[in-house]
Design a protein around this motif. Structure first.
Motif, mmCIF file in Angstrom:
data_model
loop_
_atom_site.group_PDB
_atom_site.id
_atom_site.type_symbol
_atom_site.label_atom_id
_atom_site.label_comp_id
_atom_site.label_asym_id
_atom_site.label_seq_id
_atom_site.Cartn_x
_atom_site.Cartn_y
_atom_site.Cartn_z
ATOM 1 N N LEU A 77 0.903 -1.100 -0.088
ATOM 2 C CA LEU A 77 -0.012 0.118 0.028
ATOM 3 C C LEU A 77 0.879 1.227 -0.005
ATOM 4 O O LEU A 77 0.679 2.149 -0.795
ATOM 5 N N GLY A 78 1.999 1.213 0.782
ATOM 6 C CA GLY A 78 2.780 2.431 1.003
ATOM 7 C C GLY A 78 3.484 2.579 -0.366
ATOM 8 O O GLY A 78 3.477 3.979 -0.913
ATOM 9 N N THR A 79 3.818 1.819 -1.278
ATOM 10 C CA THR A 79 4.640 1.643 -2.490
ATOM 11 C C THR A 79 3.729 2.230 -3.276
ATOM 12 O O THR A 79 3.945 3.221 -4.001
ATOM 13 N N LEU A 80 2.291 1.682 -3.417
ATOM 14 C CA LEU A 80 1.389 2.083 -4.609
ATOM 15 C C LEU A 80 1.017 3.484 -4.436
ATOM 16 O O LEU A 80 0.984 4.322 -5.224
ATOM 17 N N LEU A 81 0.606 3.902 -3.107
ATOM 18 C CA LEU A 81 0.371 5.201 -2.742
ATOM 19 C C LEU A 81 1.513 6.356 -3.058
ATOM 20 O O LEU A 81 1.120 7.464 -3.635
ATOM 21 N N PHE A 82 2.586 5.890 -3.131
ATOM 22 C CA PHE A 82 3.625 7.004 -3.650
ATOM 23 C C PHE A 82 3.902 6.735 -5.248
ATOM 24 O O PHE A 82 4.181 7.771 -5.901
ATOM 25 N N VAL A 83 3.793 5.413 -5.584
ATOM 26 C CA VAL A 83 4.101 5.494 -7.077
ATOM 27 C C VAL A 83 2.819 6.101 -7.992
ATOM 28 O O VAL A 83 2.988 6.705 -8.993
ATOM 29 N N PHE A 84 1.572 5.962 -7.578
ATOM 30 C CA PHE A 84 0.368 6.412 -8.107
ATOM 31 C C PHE A 84 -0.280 7.573 -7.377
ATOM 32 O O PHE A 84 -1.025 7.330 -6.492
ATOM 33 N N PRO A 85 0.403 8.846 -7.424
ATOM 34 C CA PRO A 85 -0.316 9.928 -6.728
ATOM 35 C C PRO A 85 -1.633 10.421 -7.117
ATOM 36 O O PRO A 85 -1.647 11.514 -7.925
ATOM 37 N N ILE A 90 -10.993 3.017 3.386
ATOM 38 C CA ILE A 90 -11.283 1.707 3.697
ATOM 39 C C ILE A 90 -10.486 1.272 5.189
ATOM 40 O O ILE A 90 -10.899 0.755 5.858
ATOM 41 N N ILE A 91 -9.589 2.082 5.253
ATOM 42 C CA ILE A 91 -8.815 2.051 6.566
ATOM 43 C C ILE A 91 -9.482 2.552 7.700
ATOM 44 O O ILE A 91 -9.584 1.734 8.997
ATOM 45 N N VAL A 92 -10.115 3.582 7.557
ATOM 46 C CA VAL A 92 -10.984 4.002 8.540
ATOM 47 C C VAL A 92 -11.980 3.040 8.958
ATOM 48 O O VAL A 92 -12.475 2.788 10.148
ATOM 49 N N MET A 93 -12.759 2.474 7.835
ATOM 50 C CA MET A 93 -13.781 1.437 8.137
ATOM 51 C C MET A 93 -13.230 0.177 8.983
ATOM 52 O O MET A 93 -14.004 -0.733 9.625
ATOM 53 N N LEU A 94 -11.615 -0.116 8.816
ATOM 54 C CA LEU A 94 -11.328 -1.256 9.320
ATOM 55 C C LEU A 94 -10.979 -1.232 10.746
ATOM 56 O O LEU A 94 -11.309 -2.174 11.617
ATOM 57 N N TYR A 95 -11.145 -0.015 11.256
ATOM 58 C CA TYR A 95 -10.996 0.395 12.574
ATOM 59 C C TYR A 95 -12.184 -0.135 13.637
ATOM 60 O O TYR A 95 -11.793 -1.195 14.508
ATOM 61 N N PRO A 96 -13.424 0.050 12.944
ATOM 62 C CA PRO A 96 -14.340 -0.473 13.890
ATOM 63 C C PRO A 96 -14.625 -1.948 13.831
ATOM 64 O O PRO A 96 -14.853 -2.717 14.728
ATOM 65 N N ILE A 104 -1.764 15.000 2.479
ATOM 66 C CA ILE A 104 -2.203 14.689 3.893
ATOM 67 C C ILE A 104 -3.145 13.367 3.681
ATOM 68 O O ILE A 104 -2.927 12.487 4.729
ATOM 69 N N VAL A 105 -4.118 13.146 2.814
ATOM 70 C CA VAL A 105 -4.803 11.972 2.745
ATOM 71 C C VAL A 105 -3.669 10.808 2.841
ATOM 72 O O VAL A 105 -4.124 9.612 3.235
ATOM 73 N N ARG A 106 -2.613 10.893 1.811
ATOM 74 C CA ARG A 106 -2.043 9.661 1.731
ATOM 75 C C ARG A 106 -1.220 9.409 2.892
ATOM 76 O O ARG A 106 -1.150 8.102 3.263
ATOM 77 N N LEU A 107 -0.750 10.407 3.688
ATOM 78 C CA LEU A 107 0.218 10.066 4.497
ATOM 79 C C LEU A 107 -0.721 9.553 5.924
ATOM 80 O O LEU A 107 -0.416 8.672 6.652
ATOM 81 N N SER A 108 -1.993 10.239 6.196
ATOM 82 C CA SER A 108 -3.062 9.729 7.220
ATOM 83 C C SER A 108 -3.605 8.271 6.760
ATOM 84 O O SER A 108 -3.410 7.425 7.528
ATOM 85 N N ALA A 109 -3.640 7.907 5.612
ATOM 86 C CA ALA A 109 -3.999 6.580 5.313
ATOM 87 C C ALA A 109 -2.768 5.627 5.866
ATOM 88 O O ALA A 109 -2.957 4.675 6.375
ATOM 89 N N LEU A 110 -1.617 5.806 5.365
ATOM 90 C CA LEU A 110 -0.207 5.085 5.706
ATOM 91 C C LEU A 110 -0.134 4.973 7.079
ATOM 92 O O LEU A 110 0.011 3.823 7.667
#
Lengths: 181, 217
Positions: free
Chosen positions: B28-36, B47-53, B93-99
């Motif tokens: 995920l980290g690699t993809l987020l940086f390769v495809f901005p 998706i990650i926010v939904m995984l927390y609950p 910001i969105v990218r870094l928060s997701a990671l």
């Protein structure tokens, strides 16, 4: 590698981690908060030597990578290495390696000035030359902009070099750990 | 003081093997940086926010994960805002928060001991280039054990120096702490060897059938 080497490697990884847990102390005059953590590679190189110091920093990076919140401010995880401070943290093993090598090479002729130069070379020169291009690539700014931004850390880092020299010299007298190379 | 933020649970996220979680994070980290790409970054964050609950972690704990990097996020947004444009700022910001949230979710749902075991397994190939993965996991476990010990020693030395009137001297605390921990490290090394720990051989029984190649240095 001896059992002692393994324990020393673990110890200096832990010392670096512990320095991130203690609150940052703020300088009285310029009010720049300093986290003691970047003294980790300086102490590791100067006390544990090149091989053990470098491996201690590799171990620390590994611990952060598997997600332990060991960096100052409780940060950790693979994401950190893709962030702006990634280059600095990844340069720590190289910094410790260089400092340790220079210490071991000159163990019989160490002076305050020499030690300060060695620690500056590893702890500032090496770390900035990895960290600045990393920031520039990450934040999509030019090298010179990144370099100017990083200058804010210089006063703190100079103080850390001085502190490290003041700590390392008495420690070496009380409990010598380095052997000549 | 504890270094583990593990929150006990039985969700499918808790049960996912630690190795797989790290792999997902790395990909995920690699993809987020390769495809901005804004849509991809926003979808990852959602998706990650939904995984927390789903992992049984409260929104309060989730927000606490972002708090330490809040200042960095604001700074990065401002840099992008002035250098590029606001869209780029939002993306960063969105990218870094997701990671950050993904990395934290892994930390919150995986015991460090499981993580270290998984790491030792992943590092098994090192065996063939003369590095014993068992040594690495010994070093990892020792380092984790040392952190609270160091904190305790520092506290003791601090109190001792305070009694001598050295209230805020970093050096007066650091030197005795380091000397004491170096002595402790030597005793631990001797104690390990006295209990017949041999760094040249794996101490896990499961590997003892394998013929040992020496990795003396």
């Amino acid at each position: 590698m001896s059992t002692k080497d393994i324990v020393y490697i673990a110890l200096f990884a832990a010392i670096t981690a512990a320095m991130g847990l203690f609150p940052a102390f703020t300088l009285p005059i310029i009010a720049v908060p300093i986290t003691a953590q970047s003294m980790g590679p300086m102490l590791a190189g100067a006390i544990a030597g090149a091989k053990r110091g470098a491996l201690a920093m590799v171990l620390f990076d590994l611990l952060v990578m598997v997600g332990l919140p060991l960096l100052a401010g409780g940060r950790g995880g693979v994401g950190i290495f893709l962030g702006p401070s990634g280059g600095f943290i990844l340069a720590w093993p190289i910094a410790a390696l260089l400092i340790g090598y220079l210490y071991e090479k000159n163990i019989r002729s160490l002076s305050v000035v020499k030690e300060a130069v060695f620690i500056t070379l590893g702890g500032i020169v090496i770390i900035y030359s990895a960290g600045i291009p990393w920031i520039s690539a990450f934040a999509k700014i030019t090298l010179s902009q990144a370099a100017i931004g990083a200058m804010g850390f210089i006063p703190g880092d100079i103080i850390k070099v001085i502190l490290t020299v003041l700590i390392v010299r008495p420690v070496r007298k009380a409990y010598p750990t380095l052997e000549s190379r | 003081m504890t270094v583990s933020e593990y929150i006990h649970g039985h969700s499918f996220i808790h049960r996912t093997p630690p190795g797989l979680k790290i792999l997902i994070l790395a990909v995920l980290g690699t993809l987020l940086f390769v495809f901005p790409n804004m849509i991809f970054a926003a979808a990852s964050l959602a998706i990650i926010v939904m995984l927390y609950p789903l992992a049984g972690i409260s929104p309060k704990v989730m927000l606490a994960q972002i708090k330490p990097i809040l200042a960095i996020l604001v700074l990065l947004f401002l840099v992008q805002l002035f250098m590029v444009n606001w869209q780029s700022g939002v993306l960063v910001i969105v990218r870094l928060s997701a990671l950050m949230l993904t990395a934290s979710l892994i930390t919150l749902t995986t015991r460090s001991s499981d993580m270290i075991d998984a790491l030792e397994k992943r590092l098994a190939w090192l065996y063939f280039i003369g590095i014993n993965p068992a040594k690495i996991s010994l070093a990892l476990s020792l380092a984790l054990r040392f952190i609270p010990v160091l904190a305790a020693i520092t506290q003791e030395v601090r109190e001792a120096q305070k009694a001598r009137g050295l209230n805020n001297s970093v050096i007066a605390v650091a030197i005795p702490v380091i000397v004491r921990t170096l002595k402790m490290a030597d005793s631990i090394a001797m104690a390990l060897e006295a209990r017949a720990y041999d760094p040249q051989s794996p101490y896990r029984a499961k590997k003892s059938s394998k013929k040992e190649t020496s990795d003396v240095d």
